[in-house]
Design a protein around this motif. Structure first.
Motif, PDB file in Angstrom:
ATOM      1  N   THR A   1      -3.687   0.516  12.207  1.00  0.00           N
ATOM      2  CA  THR A   1      -4.159  -0.367  11.019  1.00  0.00           C
ATOM      3  C   THR A   1      -4.121   0.359   9.910  1.00  0.00           C
ATOM      4  O   THR A   1      -3.570  -0.139   8.928  1.00  0.00           O
ATOM      5  CB  THR A   1      -5.312  -1.314  11.731  1.00  0.00           C
ATOM      6  OG1 THR A   1      -4.919  -1.927  12.803  1.00  0.00           O
ATOM      7  CG2 THR A   1      -5.827  -2.088  10.519  1.00  0.00           C
ATOM      8  N   LEU A   2      -5.041   1.578   9.932  1.00  0.00           N
ATOM      9  CA  LEU A   2      -5.054   2.317   8.754  1.00  0.00           C
ATOM     10  C   LEU A   2      -3.808   2.533   8.126  1.00  0.00           C
ATOM     11  O   LEU A   2      -3.451   2.400   6.801  1.00  0.00           O
ATOM     12  CB  LEU A   2      -6.021   3.584   8.949  1.00  0.00           C
ATOM     13  CG  LEU A   2      -6.149   4.628   7.762  1.00  0.00           C
ATOM     14  CD1 LEU A   2      -6.939   3.676   6.629  1.00  0.00           C
ATOM     15  CD2 LEU A   2      -7.015   5.662   8.296  1.00  0.00           C
ATOM     16  N   GLU A   3      -2.726   3.115   9.060  1.00  0.00           N
ATOM     17  CA  GLU A   3      -1.389   3.597   8.446  1.00  0.00           C
ATOM     18  C   GLU A   3      -0.540   2.378   7.789  1.00  0.00           C
ATOM     19  O   GLU A   3      -0.097   2.372   6.747  1.00  0.00           O
ATOM     20  CB  GLU A   3      -0.541   3.964   9.554  1.00  0.00           C
ATOM     21  CG  GLU A   3      -0.863   5.596  10.179  1.00  0.00           C
ATOM     22  CD  GLU A   3       0.080   5.984  10.753  1.00  0.00           C
ATOM     23  OE1 GLU A   3       1.038   6.758  10.271  1.00  0.00           O
ATOM     24  OE2 GLU A   3      -0.004   5.653  12.139  1.00  0.00           O
ATOM     25  N   LEU A   4      -0.831   1.129   8.556  1.00  0.00           N
ATOM     26  CA  LEU A   4      -0.173  -0.094   7.833  1.00  0.00           C
ATOM     27  C   LEU A   4      -0.644  -0.447   6.626  1.00  0.00           C
ATOM     28  O   LEU A   4       0.040  -0.748   5.538  1.00  0.00           O
ATOM     29  CB  LEU A   4      -0.339  -1.294   8.951  1.00  0.00           C
ATOM     30  CG  LEU A   4       0.520  -1.168   9.993  1.00  0.00           C
ATOM     31  CD1 LEU A   4       0.020  -2.501  10.610  1.00  0.00           C
ATOM     32  CD2 LEU A   4       2.040  -1.429   9.564  1.00  0.00           C
ATOM     33  N   LYS A   5      -2.220  -0.175   6.356  1.00  0.00           N
ATOM     34  CA  LYS A   5      -2.815  -0.502   5.142  1.00  0.00           C
ATOM     35  C   LYS A   5      -2.243   0.494   4.015  1.00  0.00           C
ATOM     36  O   LYS A   5      -2.216  -0.094   2.644  1.00  0.00           O
ATOM     37  CB  LYS A   5      -4.343  -0.500   5.097  1.00  0.00           C
ATOM     38  CG  LYS A   5      -4.908  -1.263   6.199  1.00  0.00           C
ATOM     39  CD  LYS A   5      -4.943  -2.833   5.977  1.00  0.00           C
ATOM     40  CE  LYS A   5      -5.207  -3.501   7.179  1.00  0.00           C
ATOM     41  NZ  LYS A   5      -4.559  -4.991   7.142  1.00  0.00           N
ATOM     42  N   CYS A   6      -1.794   1.558   4.479  1.00  0.00           N
ATOM     43  CA  CYS A   6      -1.348   2.470   3.490  1.00  0.00           C
ATOM     44  C   CYS A   6       0.154   2.519   3.175  1.00  0.00           C
ATOM     45  O   CYS A   6       0.579   3.212   2.170  1.00  0.00           O
ATOM     46  CB  CYS A   6      -1.910   4.032   4.019  1.00  0.00           C
ATOM     47  SG  CYS A   6      -3.705   4.124   3.673  1.00  0.00           S
ATOM     48  N   SER A   7       0.712   1.737   3.891  1.00  0.00           N
ATOM     49  CA  SER A   7       2.302   1.971   4.110  1.00  0.00           C
ATOM     50  C   SER A   7       2.851   1.354   2.697  1.00  0.00           C
ATOM     51  O   SER A   7       2.525   0.438   2.054  1.00  0.00           O
ATOM     52  CB  SER A   7       2.794   1.203   5.242  1.00  0.00           C
ATOM     53  OG  SER A   7       2.726  -0.508   5.009  1.00  0.00           O
ATOM     54  N   GLY A   8       3.835   2.011   2.284  1.00  0.00           N
ATOM     55  CA  GLY A   8       4.725   1.599   1.133  1.00  0.00           C
ATOM     56  C   GLY A   8       4.185   2.013  -0.270  1.00  0.00           C
ATOM     57  O   GLY A   8       4.604   1.603  -1.228  1.00  0.00           O
ATOM     58  N   LEU A   9       2.989   2.674  -0.309  1.00  0.00           N
ATOM     59  CA  LEU A   9       2.276   2.977  -1.776  1.00  0.00           C
ATOM     60  C   LEU A   9       2.583   4.395  -2.050  1.00  0.00           C
ATOM     61  O   LEU A   9       2.743   5.159  -0.971  1.00  0.00           O
ATOM     62  CB  LEU A   9       0.972   2.660  -1.305  1.00  0.00           C
ATOM     63  CG  LEU A   9       0.271   1.216  -1.028  1.00  0.00           C
ATOM     64  CD1 LEU A   9      -1.096   1.314  -0.916  1.00  0.00           C
ATOM     65  CD2 LEU A   9       0.796   0.267  -2.123  1.00  0.00           C
ATOM     66  N   ASP A  10       2.566   4.723  -3.164  1.00  0.00           N
ATOM     67  CA  ASP A  10       2.773   5.913  -3.493  1.00  0.00           C
ATOM     68  C   ASP A  10       1.416   6.525  -3.977  1.00  0.00           C
ATOM     69  O   ASP A  10       0.387   6.064  -3.724  1.00  0.00           O
ATOM     70  CB  ASP A  10       3.489   5.871  -5.074  1.00  0.00           C
ATOM     71  CG  ASP A  10       3.137   4.930  -6.317  1.00  0.00           C
ATOM     72  OD1 ASP A  10       1.819   4.614  -5.942  1.00  0.00           O
ATOM     73  OD2 ASP A  10       3.678   4.778  -7.236  1.00  0.00           O
ATOM     74  N   ALA A  11       1.281   7.685  -4.316  1.00  0.00           N
ATOM     75  CA  ALA A  11       0.275   8.574  -4.604  1.00  0.00           C
ATOM     76  C   ALA A  11      -0.816   8.049  -5.608  1.00  0.00           C
ATOM     77  O   ALA A  11      -2.043   7.936  -5.485  1.00  0.00           O
ATOM     78  CB  ALA A  11       0.541   9.779  -5.008  1.00  0.00           C
TER      79      ALA A  11
END
Length: 183
Positions: free
Chosen positions: A42-52
């Protein structure tokens, strides 16, 4: 007359959700590790597709909380509980120090190298934890948490709670960044 409820985009088609499909009738170890796996994903999904830049975006002043900070924080939490407490290793935190106890969040800057490091460290700590749990003879094994014994069972439950709490933060952070809501 009420206006139609706006629903933000979901992260992915529920049929493609990598969190689904784990054991549902497992024993205690399988159940706890599956819930932990789900929360990590879930944490990975929340961060997916975002740049720095997006990952390092702070919630709201004066908070230093960001998605990148949460990844760094959870890397240190995994490290502390599984390496230091359960395995008895000399494993100081990667990001927090005595002089910067909020280093996990303070150092979460919009730099691709910082992002790559955070994911590498987090994945390594999760992998260590998974190996430790798989190799433990039972969930009754104990570790020393500053002079107090704690069982692997308690650590697993705590880790699930820790991720679940921070995934709630991640929901709000992600919605603020691009309007996407959690699943």
């Amino acid at each position: 007359m009420s206006s139609p409820r706006r629903r933000a985009d979901l992260f992915l088609d529920p049929a493609d959700d990598p969190r689904e499909g784990g054991p549902s009738l497992g024993d205690e170890r399988a159940t706890l590790t599956e819930f932990l796996r789900y929360q990590r994903l879930t944490l990975e999904l929340k961060c997916s597709g975002l740049d720095a830049v997006a990952l390092a975006r702070r919630s709201v002043e004066p908070s230093t909380m960001s998605l990148l900070g949460l990844v760094r924080h959870m890397a240190d939490v995994e490290r502390g509980w599984f390496r230091r407490v359960m395995a008895g290793q000399d494993a100081p935190p990667y990001y927090r120090t005595d002089t910067d106890p909020d280093g996990d969040f303070d150092g979460a800057v919009p730099d691709p190298a910082v992002v790559a490091d955070a994911w590498e460290v987090w994945r390594a700590e999760c992998a260590f934890a998974d190996r430790f749990v798989a190799g433990a003879p039972s969930l009754d094994v104990t570790g020393d948490d500053r002079g107090e014994l704690t069982s692997l069972r308690e650590v697993l439950v705590h880790m699930i709670e820790e991720y679940a709490r921070h995934n709630g933060h991640a929901d709000l952070l992600r919605e603020r960044i691009d309007g996407r809501i959690g699943q």
